[in-house]
Design a protein around this motif. Structure first.
Motif, PDB file in Angstrom:
ATOM      1  N   SER A 251      30.298  47.135  36.055  1.00  0.00           N
ATOM      2  CA  SER A 251      30.397  45.902  35.281  1.00  0.00           C
ATOM      3  C   SER A 251      29.121  45.089  35.398  1.00  0.00           C
ATOM      4  O   SER A 251      28.510  45.033  36.468  1.00  0.00           O
ATOM      5  CB  SER A 251      31.577  45.052  35.774  1.00  0.00           C
ATOM      6  OG  SER A 251      31.657  43.820  35.070  1.00  0.00           O
ATOM      7  N   PRO A 252      28.745  44.409  34.306  1.00  0.00           N
ATOM      8  CA  PRO A 252      27.712  43.385  34.441  1.00  0.00           C
ATOM      9  C   PRO A 252      28.307  42.176  35.164  1.00  0.00           C
ATOM     10  O   PRO A 252      29.521  42.115  35.392  1.00  0.00           O
ATOM     11  CB  PRO A 252      27.372  43.041  32.979  1.00  0.00           C
ATOM     12  CG  PRO A 252      28.631  43.337  32.230  1.00  0.00           C
ATOM     13  CD  PRO A 252      29.260  44.509  32.940  1.00  0.00           C
ATOM     14  N   THR A 253      27.466  41.238  35.525  1.00  0.00           N
ATOM     15  CA  THR A 253      27.892  40.075  36.291  1.00  0.00           C
ATOM     16  C   THR A 253      27.990  38.857  35.388  1.00  0.00           C
ATOM     17  O   THR A 253      26.986  38.416  34.817  1.00  0.00           O
ATOM     18  CB  THR A 253      26.890  39.804  37.434  1.00  0.00           C
ATOM     19  OG1 THR A 253      26.818  40.967  38.256  1.00  0.00           O
ATOM     20  CG2 THR A 253      27.317  38.616  38.266  1.00  0.00           C
ATOM     21  N   TYR A 254      29.218  38.324  35.242  1.00  0.00           N
ATOM     22  CA  TYR A 254      29.452  37.124  34.450  1.00  0.00           C
ATOM     23  C   TYR A 254      29.981  36.036  35.375  1.00  0.00           C
ATOM     24  O   TYR A 254      31.102  36.138  35.880  1.00  0.00           O
ATOM     25  CB  TYR A 254      30.485  37.404  33.348  1.00  0.00           C
ATOM     26  CG  TYR A 254      29.989  38.236  32.188  1.00  0.00           C
ATOM     27  CD1 TYR A 254      28.748  38.873  32.212  1.00  0.00           C
ATOM     28  CD2 TYR A 254      30.757  38.397  31.046  1.00  0.00           C
ATOM     29  CE1 TYR A 254      28.297  39.629  31.153  1.00  0.00           C
ATOM     30  CE2 TYR A 254      30.319  39.144  29.972  1.00  0.00           C
ATOM     31  CZ  TYR A 254      29.088  39.760  30.021  1.00  0.00           C
ATOM     32  OH  TYR A 254      28.652  40.519  28.962  1.00  0.00           O
ATOM     33  N   TYR A 255      29.191  35.008  35.606  1.00  0.00           N
ATOM     34  CA  TYR A 255      29.601  33.915  36.493  1.00  0.00           C
ATOM     35  C   TYR A 255      30.072  34.454  37.841  1.00  0.00           C
ATOM     36  O   TYR A 255      31.130  34.081  38.354  1.00  0.00           O
ATOM     37  CB  TYR A 255      30.686  33.043  35.836  1.00  0.00           C
ATOM     38  CG  TYR A 255      30.168  32.210  34.696  1.00  0.00           C
ATOM     39  CD1 TYR A 255      29.642  30.948  34.912  1.00  0.00           C
ATOM     40  CD2 TYR A 255      30.184  32.707  33.393  1.00  0.00           C
ATOM     41  CE1 TYR A 255      29.149  30.184  33.858  1.00  0.00           C
ATOM     42  CE2 TYR A 255      29.688  31.958  32.334  1.00  0.00           C
ATOM     43  CZ  TYR A 255      29.171  30.693  32.581  1.00  0.00           C
ATOM     44  OH  TYR A 255      28.673  29.945  31.533  1.00  0.00           O
ATOM     45  N   ALA A 256      29.300  35.371  38.401  1.00  0.00           N
ATOM     46  CA  ALA A 256      29.604  36.010  39.684  1.00  0.00           C
ATOM     47  C   ALA A 256      30.941  36.735  39.650  1.00  0.00           C
ATOM     48  O   ALA A 256      31.605  36.884  40.672  1.00  0.00           O
ATOM     49  CB  ALA A 256      29.579  34.991  40.834  1.00  0.00           C
ATOM     50  N   GLY A 257      31.337  37.217  38.469  1.00  0.00           N
ATOM     51  CA  GLY A 257      32.607  37.917  38.337  1.00  0.00           C
ATOM     52  C   GLY A 257      32.520  39.080  37.364  1.00  0.00           C
ATOM     53  O   GLY A 257      31.497  39.309  36.706  1.00  0.00           O
TER      54      GLY A 257
ATOM     55  N   SER B  59      27.544  47.150  40.166  1.00  0.00           N
ATOM     56  CA  SER B  59      27.350  45.970  39.326  1.00  0.00           C
ATOM     57  C   SER B  59      25.904  45.894  38.890  1.00  0.00           C
ATOM     58  O   SER B  59      25.000  46.419  39.554  1.00  0.00           O
ATOM     59  CB  SER B  59      27.735  44.694  40.083  1.00  0.00           C
ATOM     60  OG  SER B  59      26.829  44.443  41.150  1.00  0.00           O
ATOM     61  N   VAL B  60      25.697  45.242  37.765  1.00  0.00           N
ATOM     62  CA  VAL B  60      24.357  44.956  37.273  1.00  0.00           C
ATOM     63  C   VAL B  60      24.244  43.448  37.131  1.00  0.00           C
ATOM     64  O   VAL B  60      25.166  42.790  36.657  1.00  0.00           O
ATOM     65  CB  VAL B  60      24.100  45.662  35.929  1.00  0.00           C
ATOM     66  CG1 VAL B  60      22.798  45.197  35.305  1.00  0.00           C
ATOM     67  CG2 VAL B  60      24.078  47.170  36.133  1.00  0.00           C
TER      68      VAL B  60
ATOM     69  N   VAL C  80      30.743  40.861  42.407  1.00  0.00           N
ATOM     70  CA  VAL C  80      31.343  41.785  41.439  1.00  0.00           C
ATOM     71  C   VAL C  80      31.722  43.101  42.107  1.00  0.00           C
ATOM     72  O   VAL C  80      32.809  43.645  41.876  1.00  0.00           O
ATOM     73  CB  VAL C  80      30.397  42.015  40.245  1.00  0.00           C
ATOM     74  CG1 VAL C  80      30.948  43.093  39.318  1.00  0.00           C
ATOM     75  CG2 VAL C  80      30.206  40.717  39.477  1.00  0.00           C
ATOM     76  N   VAL C  81      30.830  43.630  42.955  1.00  0.00           N
ATOM     77  CA  VAL C  81      31.155  44.858  43.684  1.00  0.00           C
ATOM     78  C   VAL C  81      32.411  44.651  44.532  1.00  0.00           C
ATOM     79  O   VAL C  81      33.305  45.503  44.555  1.00  0.00           O
ATOM     80  CB  VAL C  81      29.967  45.303  44.563  1.00  0.00           C
ATOM     81  CG1 VAL C  81      30.381  46.407  45.524  1.00  0.00           C
ATOM     82  CG2 VAL C  81      28.810  45.773  43.689  1.00  0.00           C
ATOM     83  N   HIS C  82      32.491  43.527  45.219  1.00  0.00           N
ATOM     84  CA  HIS C  82      33.678  43.251  46.035  1.00  0.00           C
ATOM     85  C   HIS C  82      34.937  43.173  45.176  1.00  0.00           C
ATOM     86  O   HIS C  82      35.995  43.686  45.550  1.00  0.00           O
ATOM     87  CB  HIS C  82      33.493  41.948  46.810  1.00  0.00           C
ATOM     88  CG  HIS C  82      32.512  42.056  47.930  1.00  0.00           C
ATOM     89  ND1 HIS C  82      31.964  40.959  48.568  1.00  0.00           N
ATOM     90  CD2 HIS C  82      31.951  43.130  48.544  1.00  0.00           C
ATOM     91  CE1 HIS C  82      31.141  41.349  49.515  1.00  0.00           C
ATOM     92  NE2 HIS C  82      31.102  42.664  49.510  1.00  0.00           N
ATOM     93  N   GLN C  83      34.831  42.513  44.021  1.00  0.00           N
ATOM     94  CA  GLN C  83      35.993  42.401  43.146  1.00  0.00           C
ATOM     95  C   GLN C  83      36.427  43.765  42.613  1.00  0.00           C
ATOM     96  O   GLN C  83      37.631  44.074  42.565  1.00  0.00           O
ATOM     97  CB  GLN C  83      35.682  41.449  41.991  1.00  0.00           C
ATOM     98  CG  GLN C  83      35.556  39.989  42.410  1.00  0.00           C
ATOM     99  CD  GLN C  83      35.025  39.110  41.309  1.00  0.00           C
ATOM    100  OE1 GLN C  83      35.181  39.397  40.121  1.00  0.00           O
ATOM    101  NE2 GLN C  83      34.357  38.024  41.692  1.00  0.00           N
ATOM    102  N   LEU C  84      35.469  44.584  42.221  1.00  0.00           N
ATOM    103  CA  LEU C  84      35.810  45.937  41.765  1.00  0.00           C
ATOM    104  C   LEU C  84      36.425  46.755  42.891  1.00  0.00           C
ATOM    105  O   LEU C  84      37.389  47.510  42.683  1.00  0.00           O
ATOM    106  CB  LEU C  84      34.557  46.631  41.225  1.00  0.00           C
ATOM    107  CG  LEU C  84      33.948  46.040  39.953  1.00  0.00           C
ATOM    108  CD1 LEU C  84      32.604  46.705  39.655  1.00  0.00           C
ATOM    109  CD2 LEU C  84      34.885  46.187  38.767  1.00  0.00           C
ATOM    110  N   ASN C  85      35.881  46.591  44.092  1.00  0.00           N
ATOM    111  CA  ASN C  85      36.407  47.345  45.234  1.00  0.00           C
ATOM    112  C   ASN C  85      37.812  46.915  45.620  1.00  0.00           C
ATOM    113  O   ASN C  85      38.541  47.686  46.255  1.00  0.00           O
ATOM    114  CB  ASN C  85      35.475  47.222  46.435  1.00  0.00           C
ATOM    115  CG  ASN C  85      34.238  48.089  46.302  1.00  0.00           C
ATOM    116  OD1 ASN C  85      34.148  48.929  45.405  1.00  0.00           O
ATOM    117  ND2 ASN C  85      33.276  47.892  47.188  1.00  0.00           N
TER     118      ASN C  85
END
Length: 208
Positions: A85-91, A120-121, A130-135
């Motif tokens: 995912s790209p990063t949108y507002y740290a999400g 994340s990009v 974003v990586v943490h949220q995906l994980n």
């Protein structure tokens, strides 16, 4: 073996796409097929927590007019998958979040002990979030996460800039090679070692 890679960016051919191609190239060198599916530009319903998938045939989602059920089936059949995912507002980007909520609500039980990773990009900051949220999706689905030398984020704004992030791209390559190794270990290990016994999930609510 096969890996399904989910591109959560709305931009075709953008930095998220190029980062995933780095991963795919490394996996294909190890004779692992990769299918990249871009969901970020699609109109995807969010989960309504209706519970339909808990009783439907093959635990399919009630919304049948988008890509979710079809892609969830591909992820169930694959040996592993990548979330990007790209990063949108740290999400996580919006369409990707809607996609993940529904896929993992319907299919987490099918993903246990598959090998999965996330990337994340980001332009500048927020990519680790974003990586943490995906994980969070991967951990709760009991998947096996391959390591790398650093958080799996790559930096860039305009198309192609991500490829100038030497450390980020190296981190993705190492993650992909670790993923390939784990895929083979899990595949061969199943013949000798059965999967762990799975006891029923005990649910505890904090207000009753």
């Amino acid at each position: 073996m096969k890996v399904v890679a989910i591109n959560g960016s709305p931009r075709k051919g953008g930095n998220t796409s190029q980062a995933l191609k780095v991963m795919a190239d490394e996996l294909q060198k190890q004779d692992i097929d990769v299918e990249i599916i871009q969901v970020g530009y699609l109109d995807i319903h969010g989960c309504t927590a209706c519970g339909y998938c808990s009783t439907s045939e093959k635990n399919r989602c009630v919304f049948k007019d988008d890509i979710v059920n079809e892609t969830a089936e591909k992820m169930r059949e694959a040996d592993g998958f990548i979330l990007a995912s790209p990063t949108y507002y740290a999400g996580i980007a919006g369409a990707m979040k809607s996609f993940l909520d529904r896929v993992f609500f319907t299919s987490s039980g099918y993903f246990k002990f598959k090998v999965a990773t996330s990337i994340s990009v980001v332009r500048r900051a927020g990519g680790v979030d974003v990586v943490h949220q995906l994980n969070n999706y991967l951990n709760l689905a009991e998947t096996i996460l391959p390591p790398s030398q650093y958080w799996t984020s790559a930096y860039g704004m305009d198309k192609g800039e991500v490829m100038e992030d030497g450390e980020g791209i190296q981190t993705l390559r190492k993650n992909a090679r670790a993923m390939a190794w784990l895929l083979k270990v899990v595949h061969d290990g199943k013949e000798k070692f059965p999967l762990p016994y799975d006891e029923g999930h005990i649910m505890t609510n904090f207000i009753r």
